[in-house]
Design a protein around this motif. Structure first.
Motif, mmCIF file in Angstrom:
data_model
loop_
_atom_site.group_PDB
_atom_site.id
_atom_site.type_symbol
_atom_site.label_atom_id
_atom_site.label_comp_id
_atom_site.label_asym_id
_atom_site.label_seq_id
_atom_site.Cartn_x
_atom_site.Cartn_y
_atom_site.Cartn_z
ATOM 1 N N ASP A 214 0.864 -1.181 0.000
ATOM 2 C CA ASP A 214 0.000 0.000 0.000
ATOM 3 C C ASP A 214 0.895 1.223 0.000
ATOM 4 O OD1 ASP A 214 -3.230 0.275 0.788
ATOM 5 O OD2 ASP A 214 -2.040 2.112 1.036
ATOM 6 N N SER B 273 -1.551 3.474 7.000
ATOM 7 C CA SER B 273 -2.307 2.217 6.851
ATOM 8 C C SER B 273 -1.423 1.033 7.238
ATOM 9 C CB SER B 273 -2.765 2.030 5.401
ATOM 10 O OG SER B 273 -3.695 3.013 5.046
ATOM 11 N N SER C 139 4.543 1.217 -0.934
ATOM 12 C CA SER C 139 4.870 1.556 -2.321
ATOM 13 C C SER C 139 3.592 1.837 -3.096
ATOM 14 C CB SER C 139 5.589 0.367 -2.987
ATOM 15 O OG SER C 139 5.849 0.636 -4.339
HETATM 16 C C1 LIG Z 1 -10.516 1.012 -0.066
HETATM 17 S S1 LIG Z 1 -8.880 0.688 0.395
HETATM 18 C C2 LIG Z 1 -8.753 -1.032 0.096
HETATM 19 C C3 LIG Z 1 -9.400 -1.784 1.187
HETATM 20 C C4 LIG Z 1 -9.179 -3.259 1.037
HETATM 21 N N1 LIG Z 1 -10.301 -3.882 0.427
HETATM 22 C C5 LIG Z 1 -8.840 -3.947 2.335
HETATM 23 O O1 LIG Z 1 -8.274 -5.022 2.253
HETATM 24 O O2 LIG Z 1 -9.092 -3.436 3.415
HETATM 25 C C6 LIG Z 1 -7.899 1.354 -0.928
HETATM 26 C C7 LIG Z 1 -6.405 1.322 -0.626
HETATM 27 O O3 LIG Z 1 -5.702 1.613 -1.839
HETATM 28 C C8 LIG Z 1 -4.499 2.289 -1.482
HETATM 29 N N2 LIG Z 1 -3.977 2.921 -2.697
HETATM 30 C C9 LIG Z 1 -4.586 3.855 -3.480
HETATM 31 N N3 LIG Z 1 -3.821 4.126 -4.552
HETATM 32 C C10 LIG Z 1 -2.700 3.357 -4.442
HETATM 33 C C11 LIG Z 1 -1.543 3.189 -5.238
HETATM 34 N N4 LIG Z 1 -1.360 3.885 -6.371
HETATM 35 N N5 LIG Z 1 -0.603 2.302 -4.829
HETATM 36 C C12 LIG Z 1 -0.761 1.603 -3.669
HETATM 37 N N6 LIG Z 1 -1.830 1.726 -2.864
HETATM 38 C C13 LIG Z 1 -2.798 2.591 -3.254
HETATM 39 C C14 LIG Z 1 -4.946 3.241 -0.382
HETATM 40 O O4 LIG Z 1 -3.875 3.689 0.405
HETATM 41 C C15 LIG Z 1 -5.942 2.371 0.396
HETATM 42 O O5 LIG Z 1 -5.331 1.780 1.504
#
Ligand SMILES: C[S@@+](CC[C@H](N)C(=O)[O-])C[C@H]1O[C@@H](n2cnc3c(N)ncnc32)[C@H](O)[C@@H]1O
Length: 266
Positions: free
Chosen positions: A79, A84, A104
């Protein structure tokens, strides 16, 4: 590949903010008690994970990652939100589970992670944060071992066209992708804690079902199944009703519509 760094950085600030909120409001007690929080659809469709290596893209606070660990997988969560991942590590410690977490952006992962995996996994609330699905699918392909598979469960792109502030089904947003992200102002309720008003704006992209499937196909993945579901694990629209096992559905009469999809690809 086109990166939208202002949007990406802004979204990271948003997810760092929400990680603190979710550390309090997310339901992970079961993990600490020795169980898991993975739902019946995903456990059924992913199948046996014992001793299989699993890479979880966009793992947030790691509750799903750690559920796969509880079910026997050797897990790595990725992530871009450092807060987080701090929460994920705390939950892992409290639950007594082994997991590796890597900070990352998914696009930069090849600079930080060299191995490959039996399963690449991602779920719910992930695609709208990505500006480039072809690059995303390339990352999935890069990390799959020969014979390994990719699995995802995500909200259905069709659901995203509906107004989440009106009571019935009113079309408000476009279905098809646009290159420029949609900017949401701060101030709306967090999805896991309606008492919390989010302080950071976000930038999101809509992707059609065709965009998702074609990104995978163009990167050499073979779709093994695509399932569409009339349930979703949160109250995505005000008219939705709880229907058991942690899922929500539309009220009778308008309930025969896709809210979520899951797919497996090799
Ligand atoms: C809605 S949450 C996912 C929740 C997931 N279903 C779970 O297991 O709890 C979306 C996540 O995507 C991550 N995120 C968004 N864009 C990203 C990127 N380009 N690279 C890595 N993580 C990313 C955010 O930090 C966030 O933690």
């Amino acid at each position: 590949m086109k990166r939208f760094f202002r949007a990406e950085n802004g979204n990271r600030v948003y997810w760092d903010e929400l990680a603190v909120v979710h550390a309090e409001s997310a339901d992970y007690e079961e993990l600490i008690k020795g169980g898991h929080v993975m739902d019946r659809i995903q456990t059924g469709e992913v199948g046996e994970v014992q001793n299989r290596s699993l890479l979880h893209l966009q793992c947030h606070i790691g509750t799903d990652t750690l559920s796969w660990a509880r079910l026997g997988a050797e897990v790595t969560g990725v992530d871009f939100s450092p807060v987080s991942l701090q929460v994920a590590e705390t939950i892992a410690r409290k639950a007594g589970l082994n997991a590796k977490f890597i900070e990352s952006s998914i696009y930069d992962l090849p600079n930080k992670l060299k191995e490959s995996f039996d399963i690449v996994y991602t779920s719910i609330g992930v695609l709208c944060w990505l500006s480039d699905l072809k690059a995303w699918a390339g990352i999935i392909r890069r990390y799959l071992k020969p014979g390994g598979f990719f699995y995802m469960m995500e909200s259905h792109p069709f659901l995203c066209v509906f107004d989440d502030e009106s009571d019935g089904l009113t079309v408000r947003y476009p279905y098809f992708h646009r290159e420029a992200p949609y900017e949401w102002a701060a101030g709306y309720e967090d999805y896991s804690n309606s008492d919390y008003k989010v302080k950071s704006p976000t930038w999101e992209w809509q992707w059609s079902m065709g965009d998702i499937l074609n990104a995978l196909i163009e990167n050499g993945l073979e779709i093994n199944f695509l399932h569409e579901h009339a349930v979703i694990p949160w109250k995505a629209l005000p008219c939705m009703i709880e229907c058991g096992d942690g899922f929500w559905k539309l009220p009778e009469g308008i309930d025969n519509l896709p809210l979520m999809f899951s797919l497996r690809a090799y």
